[in-house]
Every structure is written in C-alpha cells, then in structure tokens.
Design a protein around this motif. Sequence first.
Motif, PDB file in Angstrom:
ATOM      1  N   MET A   1       0.841  -1.179   0.000  1.00  0.00           N
ATOM      2  CA  MET A   1       0.000   0.000   0.000  1.00  0.00           C
ATOM      3  C   MET A   1       0.887   1.243   0.000  1.00  0.00           C
ATOM      4  SD  MET A   1      -3.221  -0.549   2.363  1.00  0.00           S
ATOM      5  CE  MET A   1      -4.555  -0.587   1.255  1.00  0.00           C
ATOM      6  N   THR A   2       0.414   2.221  -0.670  1.00  0.00           N
ATOM      7  CA  THR A   2       1.180   3.452  -0.737  1.00  0.00           C
ATOM      8  C   THR A   2       0.916   4.297   0.493  1.00  0.00           C
ATOM      9  OG1 THR A   2      -0.574   4.569  -1.949  1.00  0.00           O
ATOM     10  CG2 THR A   2       1.100   3.438  -3.247  1.00  0.00           C
ATOM     11  N   GLY A   3       1.611   5.415   0.579  1.00  0.00           N
ATOM     12  CA  GLY A   3       1.502   6.291   1.734  1.00  0.00           C
ATOM     13  C   GLY A   3       0.146   6.938   1.894  1.00  0.00           C
ATOM     14  N   ILE A   4      -0.607   7.050   0.810  1.00  0.00           N
ATOM     15  CA  ILE A   4      -1.913   7.705   0.898  1.00  0.00           C
ATOM     16  C   ILE A   4      -2.897   6.866   1.720  1.00  0.00           C
ATOM     17  CG2 ILE A   4      -2.880   6.752  -1.218  1.00  0.00           C
ATOM     18  CD1 ILE A   4      -4.054   9.549  -1.725  1.00  0.00           C
ATOM     19  N   PHE A   5      -2.727   5.544   1.748  1.00  0.00           N
ATOM     20  CA  PHE A   5      -3.627   4.689   2.493  1.00  0.00           C
ATOM     21  C   PHE A   5      -3.141   4.399   3.907  1.00  0.00           C
ATOM     22  CE2 PHE A   5      -4.780   3.588  -1.901  1.00  0.00           C
ATOM     23  CZ  PHE A   5      -6.132   3.852  -1.828  1.00  0.00           C
ATOM     24  N   LYS A   6      -2.035   4.956   4.296  1.00  0.00           N
ATOM     25  CA  LYS A   6      -1.500   4.728   5.635  1.00  0.00           C
ATOM     26  C   LYS A   6      -1.799   5.918   6.527  1.00  0.00           C
ATOM     27  CE  LYS A   6       1.907   1.355   4.484  1.00  0.00           C
ATOM     28  NZ  LYS A   6       3.211   0.808   4.752  1.00  0.00           N
ATOM     29  N   LYS A   7      -3.085   6.108   6.813  1.00  0.00           N
ATOM     30  CA  LYS A   7      -3.534   7.168   7.705  1.00  0.00           C
ATOM     31  C   LYS A   7      -4.400   6.551   8.778  1.00  0.00           C
ATOM     32  CE  LYS A   7      -3.631  10.783   4.235  1.00  0.00           C
ATOM     33  NZ  LYS A   7      -4.449  11.766   3.542  1.00  0.00           N
ATOM     34  N   ASP A   8      -4.335   7.115   9.963  1.00  0.00           N
ATOM     35  CA  ASP A   8      -5.139   6.615  11.063  1.00  0.00           C
ATOM     36  C   ASP A   8      -6.077   7.719  11.525  1.00  0.00           C
ATOM     37  OD1 ASP A   8      -6.081   4.868  12.946  1.00  0.00           O
ATOM     38  OD2 ASP A   8      -4.508   5.293  14.408  1.00  0.00           O
ATOM     39  N   SER A   9      -7.234   7.803  10.868  1.00  0.00           N
ATOM     40  CA  SER A   9      -8.228   8.793  11.266  1.00  0.00           C
ATOM     41  C   SER A   9      -9.619   8.265  10.966  1.00  0.00           C
ATOM     42  CB  SER A   9      -7.999  10.126  10.556  1.00  0.00           C
ATOM     43  OG  SER A   9      -8.506  10.098   9.263  1.00  0.00           O
ATOM     44  N   TYR A  10     -10.583   8.795  11.702  1.00  0.00           N
ATOM     45  CA  TYR A  10     -11.966   8.371  11.516  1.00  0.00           C
ATOM     46  C   TYR A  10     -12.527   8.840  10.176  1.00  0.00           C
ATOM     47  CZ  TYR A  10     -11.941   7.140  16.457  1.00  0.00           C
ATOM     48  OH  TYR A  10     -11.653   6.570  17.667  1.00  0.00           O
ATOM     49  N   VAL A  11     -12.160  10.022   9.753  1.00  0.00           N
ATOM     50  CA  VAL A  11     -12.664  10.558   8.493  1.00  0.00           C
ATOM     51  C   VAL A  11     -12.153   9.727   7.319  1.00  0.00           C
ATOM     52  CG1 VAL A  11     -12.679  12.565   6.965  1.00  0.00           C
ATOM     53  CG2 VAL A  11     -12.869  12.875   9.440  1.00  0.00           C
ATOM     54  N   PHE A  12     -10.866   9.418   7.331  1.00  0.00           N
ATOM     55  CA  PHE A  12     -10.295   8.607   6.260  1.00  0.00           C
ATOM     56  C   PHE A  12     -10.928   7.219   6.229  1.00  0.00           C
ATOM     57  CE2 PHE A  12      -7.081   5.521   4.832  1.00  0.00           C
ATOM     58  CZ  PHE A  12      -7.012   5.909   3.509  1.00  0.00           C
ATOM     59  N   GLY A  13     -11.146   6.619   7.384  1.00  0.00           N
ATOM     60  CA  GLY A  13     -11.766   5.304   7.438  1.00  0.00           C
ATOM     61  C   GLY A  13     -13.196   5.325   6.923  1.00  0.00           C
ATOM     62  N   SER A  14     -13.932   6.388   7.249  1.00  0.00           N
ATOM     63  CA  SER A  14     -15.308   6.502   6.754  1.00  0.00           C
ATOM     64  C   SER A  14     -15.337   6.650   5.240  1.00  0.00           C
ATOM     65  CB  SER A  14     -16.007   7.697   7.397  1.00  0.00           C
ATOM     66  OG  SER A  14     -16.074   7.547   8.779  1.00  0.00           O
ATOM     67  N   LEU A  15     -14.461   7.498   4.719  1.00  0.00           N
ATOM     68  CA  LEU A  15     -14.393   7.684   3.265  1.00  0.00           C
ATOM     69  C   LEU A  15     -13.929   6.408   2.566  1.00  0.00           C
ATOM     70  CD1 LEU A  15     -12.885  11.274   3.052  1.00  0.00           C
ATOM     71  CD2 LEU A  15     -15.252  10.574   2.659  1.00  0.00           C
ATOM     72  N   LEU A  16     -12.975   5.716   3.166  1.00  0.00           N
ATOM     73  CA  LEU A  16     -12.495   4.463   2.600  1.00  0.00           C
ATOM     74  C   LEU A  16     -13.605   3.415   2.605  1.00  0.00           C
ATOM     75  CD1 LEU A  16     -10.013   2.883   1.537  1.00  0.00           C
ATOM     76  CD2 LEU A  16      -9.604   2.211   3.899  1.00  0.00           C
ATOM     77  N   GLY A  17     -14.339   3.318   3.694  1.00  0.00           N
ATOM     78  CA  GLY A  17     -15.433   2.350   3.775  1.00  0.00           C
ATOM     79  C   GLY A  17     -16.540   2.649   2.786  1.00  0.00           C
ATOM     80  N   LEU A  18     -16.941   3.909   2.666  1.00  0.00           N
ATOM     81  CA  LEU A  18     -17.979   4.283   1.709  1.00  0.00           C
ATOM     82  C   LEU A  18     -17.525   4.083   0.268  1.00  0.00           C
ATOM     83  CD1 LEU A  18     -19.533   7.491   3.263  1.00  0.00           C
ATOM     84  CD2 LEU A  18     -20.644   5.300   2.900  1.00  0.00           C
ATOM     85  N   GLY A  19     -16.305   4.507  -0.024  1.00  0.00           N
ATOM     86  CA  GLY A  19     -15.776   4.360  -1.382  1.00  0.00           C
ATOM     87  C   GLY A  19     -15.654   2.907  -1.789  1.00  0.00           C
ATOM     88  N   LEU A  20     -15.135   2.091  -0.888  1.00  0.00           N
ATOM     89  CA  LEU A  20     -14.991   0.673  -1.178  1.00  0.00           C
ATOM     90  C   LEU A  20     -16.348   0.000  -1.329  1.00  0.00           C
ATOM     91  CD1 LEU A  20     -12.780  -1.404  -1.551  1.00  0.00           C
ATOM     92  CD2 LEU A  20     -12.949  -1.905   0.877  1.00  0.00           C
ATOM     93  N   LEU A  21     -17.301   0.430  -0.548  1.00  0.00           N
ATOM     94  CA  LEU A  21     -18.654  -0.117  -0.645  1.00  0.00           C
ATOM     95  C   LEU A  21     -19.293   0.211  -1.990  1.00  0.00           C
ATOM     96  CD1 LEU A  21     -20.974  -1.517   0.908  1.00  0.00           C
ATOM     97  CD2 LEU A  21     -21.710   0.769   1.536  1.00  0.00           C
ATOM     98  N   ILE A  22     -19.161   1.447  -2.422  1.00  0.00           N
ATOM     99  CA  ILE A  22     -19.741   1.854  -3.707  1.00  0.00           C
ATOM    100  C   ILE A  22     -19.056   1.140  -4.865  1.00  0.00           C
ATOM    101  CG2 ILE A  22     -20.000   3.813  -5.283  1.00  0.00           C
ATOM    102  CD1 ILE A  22     -20.462   5.530  -2.738  1.00  0.00           C
ATOM    103  N   ILE A  23     -17.736   1.053  -4.810  1.00  0.00           N
ATOM    104  CA  ILE A  23     -16.998   0.371  -5.872  1.00  0.00           C
ATOM    105  C   ILE A  23     -17.379  -1.106  -5.943  1.00  0.00           C
ATOM    106  CG2 ILE A  23     -14.693  -0.420  -6.559  1.00  0.00           C
ATOM    107  CD1 ILE A  23     -13.653   2.299  -5.540  1.00  0.00           C
ATOM    108  N   SER A  24     -17.481  -1.753  -4.798  1.00  0.00           N
ATOM    109  CA  SER A  24     -17.831  -3.167  -4.810  1.00  0.00           C
ATOM    110  C   SER A  24     -19.283  -3.388  -5.240  1.00  0.00           C
ATOM    111  CB  SER A  24     -17.562  -3.806  -3.450  1.00  0.00           C
ATOM    112  OG  SER A  24     -18.284  -3.170  -2.441  1.00  0.00           O
TER     113      SER A  24
END
Length: 92
Positions: A1-24
Amino acid sequence: MTGIFKKDSYVFGSLLGLGLLIISLVLIYSIMFSIGKADILQYHKIYLLATIPNILVMRYYIKVLAFEKTARAVLFVTFILFIAYFYYQLKK
C-alpha cells in the motif's frame, strides 16, 4: 500500500469504507448483469456481498497496520449498511 492509504483517522476510514462499498456494489452488479443474473429479487444478495471487501480491509488495518481509528470507521460504515439493510427488509 502506498503512503496515501497509511492514515489513522476516523474521516479517512469513513471515506475508505464508503468508497470501497460503492466500488464493490458497482463491480458486483456489473458482473451479475453481464452474466445475466441481475434479477430484481437478488438485490439483497448484492448488498450483502458488497460488505465483504470492507471486512477484509478492516481486518488488514487492525492486524497489519494497527490503525484502530481507520478500522473502527470502516466497521462503523459497514454496521450502518447492515442496519439500513435489515431496516429496509423488515419494512417490506
């Protein structure tokens, strides 16, 4: 994984979860549509299958990267989807 995905925050996790859900959701629906299985009665299966990548990403963020905030946010988005799914199914 690149550096853009190595963040520890609630906002990033929410956006990642929503984005991954829509893509899937789009990916699973397009696969089912292309093989001719996209029936109106099977939409509930598509919604539940779309949560599998979220669960895998959540496990990766907990076990490998130890980013608990991001994993909790992805889990929260997944639980919100489950609650909305069951609420919709019970309302029918």
